[in-house]
Design an enzyme around this catalytic site. Sequence first.
Site, PDB file in Angstrom:
ATOM      1  N   ALA A 170       0.822  -1.210   0.000  1.00 20.90           N
ATOM      2  CA  ALA A 170       0.000   0.000   0.000  1.00 20.90           C
ATOM      3  C   ALA A 170       0.859   1.265   0.000  1.00 20.90           C
ATOM      4  O   ALA A 170       0.506   2.256  -0.636  1.00 20.90           O
ATOM      5  CB  ALA A 170      -0.921   0.004   1.219  1.00 20.90           C
ATOM      6  N   GLU A 171       1.990   1.212   0.709  1.00 20.26           N
ATOM      7  CA  GLU A 171       2.789   2.417   0.889  1.00 20.26           C
ATOM      8  C   GLU A 171       3.651   2.763  -0.318  1.00 20.26           C
ATOM      9  O   GLU A 171       3.713   3.914  -0.724  1.00 20.26           O
ATOM     10  CB  GLU A 171       3.695   2.278   2.123  1.00 20.26           C
ATOM     11  N   SER A 172       4.358   1.782  -0.864  1.00 19.60           N
ATOM     12  CA  SER A 172       5.351   2.083  -1.906  1.00 19.60           C
ATOM     13  C   SER A 172       5.249   1.178  -3.111  1.00 19.60           C
ATOM     14  O   SER A 172       5.940   1.393  -4.097  1.00 19.60           O
ATOM     15  CB  SER A 172       6.765   1.962  -1.335  1.00 19.60           C
TER      16      SER A 172
END
Length: 152
Positions: free
Chosen positions: A48-50
């Site tokens: 989700a983040e990167s």
Amino acid sequence: SSAVPGSGNAARAYMPSTAEIARYAGIVETAARTYGVDKALVHAVISAESGYNPQAVSRTGARGLMQLMPETARRYGVRDSMDPAQNIYGGVRYLHDLLTMFKGDLRLVIAAYNAGENAVVRYGLHVPPYPETLGYVPKVLEFYHKFQSRQG
């Protein structure tokens, strides 16, 4: 794309490739085992983040695979957030502390990872009503369930 604080590629809700996941699976596994965090959760947060881009930088200054904010990196002794091992170890230690703080409630842990633990506490141990966080929590949970089912 709707880049938002704390997430390098917020628009990416599709599953990363097996190759992307495999590249960091060893570090994730070791860090997760060391700090007693479910590796499926770590992979979900990275997705989700990167999207597994170790060079990701958000407009709020979150950096690396787990999009650590500078103060979070400092808190966990991460000198170089662009170093995948340091970033993952810092992010996993943060997840461990959030899991302890919120007694294993994954929705609150994920919300706190995105919005900060103080925001979750301020809203009476509920997911803060920020549009970004309200979108982030179900996305990470969806990734989490996909990674759990991959583990068999």
